[in-house]
Design a protein around this motif. Sequence first.
Motif, PDB file in Angstrom:
ATOM      1  N   VAL A   1      32.363 -11.563  30.659  1.00 52.39           N
ATOM      2  CA  VAL A   1      31.734 -12.354  31.698  1.00 52.39           C
ATOM      3  C   VAL A   1      31.985 -13.777  31.285  1.00 52.39           C
ATOM      4  O   VAL A   1      32.193 -14.046  30.120  1.00 52.39           O
TER       5      VAL A   1
ATOM      6  N   THR B   1      37.381  -6.949  28.823  1.00 54.98           N
ATOM      7  CA  THR B   1      36.363  -7.319  29.783  1.00 54.98           C
ATOM      8  C   THR B   1      35.564  -8.462  29.216  1.00 54.98           C
ATOM      9  O   THR B   1      35.437  -8.615  28.020  1.00 54.98           O
TER      10      THR B   1
ATOM     11  N   GLN C   1      31.251  -7.849  35.235  1.00 57.33           N
ATOM     12  CA  GLN C   1      31.540  -7.326  33.904  1.00 57.33           C
ATOM     13  C   GLN C   1      31.771  -5.816  33.964  1.00 57.33           C
ATOM     14  O   GLN C   1      32.711  -5.296  33.348  1.00 57.33           O
TER      15      GLN C   1
ATOM     16  N   GLU D   1      27.502 -11.792  37.688  1.00 57.14           N
ATOM     17  CA  GLU D   1      28.282 -11.722  36.449  1.00 57.14           C
ATOM     18  C   GLU D   1      28.193 -10.332  35.825  1.00 57.14           C
ATOM     19  O   GLU D   1      29.190  -9.796  35.324  1.00 57.14           O
ATOM     20  N   ARG D   2      27.006  -9.720  35.869  1.00 53.87           N
ATOM     21  CA  ARG D   2      26.863  -8.373  35.321  1.00 53.87           C
ATOM     22  C   ARG D   2      27.672  -7.363  36.121  1.00 53.87           C
ATOM     23  O   ARG D   2      28.315  -6.466  35.559  1.00 53.87           O
TER      24      ARG D   2
END
Length: 375
Positions: free
Chosen positions: A27, A25, A54, A50-51
């Motif tokens: 970002v 994983t 992620q 983005e969070r």
Amino acid sequence: MSQRPRTLGRTFVAVGVLVAAAAGTAVPAAAAAPNPAKPSSAEKDIAQLEREFQDLVKVPGLASVLRDSKPLVESPILGSGREAEAEPDAIPGCTPGTLLSEFEKLKAPLTKVEQRAASVVGSLNYLYASVVANDKSPQVVGTDGQYTPRAAAAIDKLRGFWDIESWNIQLVAFKGTDAASPEKMRETFARGLAPERAAAAGALASKVVHEVPALQGGRNPLLSGNAFAQQPGSPGGKRILLGDGLLELVGRGGFGDVSVEGILGHEYGHQVDFAHDNSPGDESGEMGPDAYAGYFLAHAKGAAWDARAQQEFAYLSASIGDCEHSHGTPGQRKAAGTWGEQQALKQDNPNKIVPSATVIEKFQKEYPKLMKSQS
């Protein structure tokens, strides 16, 4: 080297891009660097998206889709792409293909914030096309659907030409505008997030697409500038993704007449390799599908293209060549496509289709000679 989804070359996709890193994983890298100035509302939205992304790709299956996929060309968008690798030395005297240069021109005017937005949005488009979408609904190929009939005809022809299991190879449109749909993004985020959170994240993705002008509401070619082939073990099963942005850029480059059939011929070539557990780690992994495509396009029982179209395909292959010891230089890729065409044209029986395993074997024997065509 394990098998992984393949694509035409090394620098296209702007973002159909795969944002997973070693841990499976990640970002986009730029997200980690704080902005000393007070962030705008758009920057806050991008950071939140983005969070959410992620957390989404912490799901093992989704992480593998991103990590193992290999774009037609690596994304020129900062922060996108698979795990960072040491940059190979450029081949002396080599000039990258013309279409790679076009992607760099698209990237050049983007700010770092816009690049971050393009990276995460393009990655979401890719996840939707590779895992959520399927070919049970009509596929709209091209930004305005202009390539749909050609794509449908080409995939049908390819399925009947090659002697591999083909009924379960899906053709799915990879569209830059998918992330603009809250519902499509809700479905994508629902693969890893709780329903309410998935709905909110889907709405946020749509908001980012529309509030960042550079993304053009999803129509920027960077958001879907690639084509992919995925193998049976992928979460979405065997499929070929054909990007709107890629077709647009190929058309701008003057290859519109051969774009759909040439690109699908190459991607289907990866499916031929997958069917025979052929997953080379060198340039033959991309040059081989160039050659198989050339064979299909020139063959009397394939696309049966005339000499002019065959030559145009060879130059299309050259236009996506790179200079980084990756997928083949422009000269090498042109040579591979031309070699495949010649195999079809020089057969004693023009109607005979050589078994795919034999075509692979013949190409592998010729490959060292083709590698000498660097210029």
